[in-house]
Write a protein that holds these residues in place. Structure first.
Motif, PDB file in Angstrom:
ATOM      1  N   THR A 104      22.475 105.536 -20.951  1.00  0.00           N
ATOM      2  CA  THR A 104      22.053 106.890 -21.297  1.00  0.00           C
ATOM      3  C   THR A 104      20.654 107.209 -20.774  1.00  0.00           C
ATOM      4  O   THR A 104      20.348 108.361 -20.524  1.00  0.00           O
ATOM      5  N   GLU A 105      19.813 106.166 -20.619  1.00  0.00           N
ATOM      6  CA  GLU A 105      18.464 106.399 -20.106  1.00  0.00           C
ATOM      7  C   GLU A 105      18.524 106.618 -18.595  1.00  0.00           C
ATOM      8  O   GLU A 105      19.430 106.147 -17.932  1.00  0.00           O
ATOM      9  N   HIS A 106      17.529 107.308 -18.081  1.00  0.00           N
ATOM     10  CA  HIS A 106      17.457 107.532 -16.634  1.00  0.00           C
ATOM     11  C   HIS A 106      16.117 107.022 -16.126  1.00  0.00           C
ATOM     12  O   HIS A 106      15.087 107.660 -16.317  1.00  0.00           O
ATOM     13  N   ARG A 107      16.149 105.854 -15.506  1.00  0.00           N
ATOM     14  CA  ARG A 107      14.947 105.262 -14.924  1.00  0.00           C
ATOM     15  C   ARG A 107      15.164 105.197 -13.418  1.00  0.00           C
ATOM     16  O   ARG A 107      16.056 104.507 -12.947  1.00  0.00           O
ATOM     17  N   MET A 108      14.348 105.917 -12.670  1.00  0.00           N
ATOM     18  CA  MET A 108      14.556 106.059 -11.237  1.00  0.00           C
ATOM     19  C   MET A 108      14.590 104.710 -10.509  1.00  0.00           C
ATOM     20  O   MET A 108      15.494 104.462  -9.708  1.00  0.00           O
ATOM     21  N   ALA A 109      13.640 103.826 -10.775  1.00  0.00           N
ATOM     22  CA  ALA A 109      13.592 102.528 -10.088  1.00  0.00           C
ATOM     23  C   ALA A 109      14.844 101.710 -10.382  1.00  0.00           C
ATOM     24  O   ALA A 109      15.402 101.064  -9.481  1.00  0.00           O
ATOM     25  N   GLU A 110      15.312 101.727 -11.624  1.00  0.00           N
ATOM     26  CA  GLU A 110      16.534 100.994 -11.976  1.00  0.00           C
ATOM     27  C   GLU A 110      17.741 101.609 -11.290  1.00  0.00           C
ATOM     28  O   GLU A 110      18.623 100.897 -10.824  1.00  0.00           O
ATOM     29  N   LYS A 111      17.785 102.918 -11.231  1.00  0.00           N
ATOM     30  CA  LYS A 111      18.921 103.596 -10.595  1.00  0.00           C
ATOM     31  C   LYS A 111      19.007 103.213  -9.115  1.00  0.00           C
ATOM     32  O   LYS A 111      20.088 102.915  -8.605  1.00  0.00           O
ATOM     33  N   ILE A 133      21.313  99.362  -4.734  1.00  0.00           N
ATOM     34  CA  ILE A 133      20.984  98.436  -3.645  1.00  0.00           C
ATOM     35  C   ILE A 133      21.385  96.995  -3.939  1.00  0.00           C
ATOM     36  O   ILE A 133      21.931  96.302  -3.080  1.00  0.00           O
ATOM     37  N   MET A 134      21.129  96.520  -5.154  1.00  0.00           N
ATOM     38  CA  MET A 134      21.304  95.097  -5.475  1.00  0.00           C
ATOM     39  C   MET A 134      22.709  94.553  -5.259  1.00  0.00           C
ATOM     40  O   MET A 134      22.846  93.454  -4.722  1.00  0.00           O
ATOM     41  N   PRO A 135      23.772  95.257  -5.642  1.00  0.00           N
ATOM     42  CA  PRO A 135      25.104  94.693  -5.381  1.00  0.00           C
ATOM     43  C   PRO A 135      25.359  94.442  -3.896  1.00  0.00           C
ATOM     44  O   PRO A 135      25.976  93.454  -3.522  1.00  0.00           O
ATOM     45  N   ALA A 136      24.836  95.308  -3.037  1.00  0.00           N
ATOM     46  CA  ALA A 136      25.020  95.138  -1.596  1.00  0.00           C
ATOM     47  C   ALA A 136      24.257  93.918  -1.073  1.00  0.00           C
ATOM     48  O   ALA A 136      24.657  93.297  -0.090  1.00  0.00           O
ATOM     49  N   LEU A 137      23.164  93.569  -1.731  1.00  0.00           N
ATOM     50  CA  LEU A 137      22.339  92.433  -1.305  1.00  0.00           C
ATOM     51  C   LEU A 137      22.717  91.135  -2.015  1.00  0.00           C
ATOM     52  O   LEU A 137      22.057  90.113  -1.834  1.00  0.00           O
ATOM     53  N   ARG A 194      19.708  83.600  -9.348  1.00  0.00           N
ATOM     54  CA  ARG A 194      18.913  83.938 -10.528  1.00  0.00           C
ATOM     55  C   ARG A 194      18.517  85.418 -10.580  1.00  0.00           C
ATOM     56  O   ARG A 194      18.273  85.972 -11.641  1.00  0.00           O
ATOM     57  N   TYR A 195      18.429  86.066  -9.418  1.00  0.00           N
ATOM     58  CA  TYR A 195      17.942  87.446  -9.359  1.00  0.00           C
ATOM     59  C   TYR A 195      19.035  88.471  -9.082  1.00  0.00           C
ATOM     60  O   TYR A 195      18.748  89.639  -8.916  1.00  0.00           O
ATOM     61  N   ARG A 196      20.280  88.045  -9.038  1.00  0.00           N
ATOM     62  CA  ARG A 196      21.375  88.974  -8.759  1.00  0.00           C
ATOM     63  C   ARG A 196      21.624  89.900  -9.949  1.00  0.00           C
ATOM     64  O   ARG A 196      21.468  89.506 -11.097  1.00  0.00           O
ATOM     65  N   ALA A 197      22.048  91.098  -9.634  1.00  0.00           N
ATOM     66  CA  ALA A 197      22.391  92.066 -10.673  1.00  0.00           C
ATOM     67  C   ALA A 197      23.628  91.573 -11.429  1.00  0.00           C
ATOM     68  O   ALA A 197      24.478  90.890 -10.869  1.00  0.00           O
ATOM     69  N   PRO A 233      26.556  84.656 -15.740  1.00  0.00           N
ATOM     70  CA  PRO A 233      27.306  84.723 -14.493  1.00  0.00           C
ATOM     71  C   PRO A 233      27.482  86.154 -14.043  1.00  0.00           C
ATOM     72  O   PRO A 233      27.488  87.069 -14.848  1.00  0.00           O
ATOM     73  N   ASN A 234      27.609  86.348 -12.754  1.00  0.00           N
ATOM     74  CA  ASN A 234      27.755  87.705 -12.238  1.00  0.00           C
ATOM     75  C   ASN A 234      29.095  87.899 -11.549  1.00  0.00           C
ATOM     76  O   ASN A 234      29.201  88.613 -10.582  1.00  0.00           O
ATOM     77  N   GLU A 235      30.143  87.285 -12.075  1.00  0.00           N
ATOM     78  CA  GLU A 235      31.458  87.349 -11.472  1.00  0.00           C
ATOM     79  C   GLU A 235      32.056  88.752 -11.508  1.00  0.00           C
ATOM     80  O   GLU A 235      32.940  89.069 -10.733  1.00  0.00           O
ATOM     81  N   ASP A 236      31.583  89.609 -12.385  1.00  0.00           N
ATOM     82  CA  ASP A 236      32.164  90.942 -12.530  1.00  0.00           C
ATOM     83  C   ASP A 236      31.683  91.923 -11.485  1.00  0.00           C
ATOM     84  O   ASP A 236      32.136  93.047 -11.440  1.00  0.00           O
TER      85      ASP A 236
END
Length: 93
Positions: A32-39, A44-48, A55-58, A88-91
């Motif tokens: 519900t919150e809108h934080r520009m940097a997080e958005k 970007i993060m899933p593509a990278l 440890r730093y993956r979304a 884990p980030n399997e999803d």
């Protein structure tokens, strides 16, 4: 980060029978919150993901919830006094 480290140290000092600390990186999912940097990071993060250290993956919020449920179901009589869980980030699509 300093506050998190201090909080974890203080919680550990309380000598719970079992303490589980989850440390997810960027949390993906609807919010519900809108934080520009997080958005921007959420786009970007899933593509990278392939070149980002694990440890730093979304991480999807649902993966964090699953880790919480899994850890809550663990045997409370285990010898572990505290556990730090890499979520884990399997999803991630």
């Amino acid at each position: 980060v300093k506050v998190k480290v201090e909080l974890e140290r203080e919680l550990s000092a309380l000598a719970f029978k079992r303490l589980v600390i989850l440390r997810p990186s960027l949390i993906l999912g609807n919010r519900t919150e809108h934080r520009m940097a997080e958005k921007i990071s959420m786009m970007i993060m899933p593509a990278l993901s392939a070149i980002t250290p694990k440890r730093y993956r979304a991480v999807q919020g649902s993966a964090i919830a699953a880790a919480m449920i899994r850890e809550a179901a663990e045997d409370l009589n285990s010898n572990l006094s505290s556990v730090v869980v890499d979520v884990p980030n399997e999803d991630i699509p």
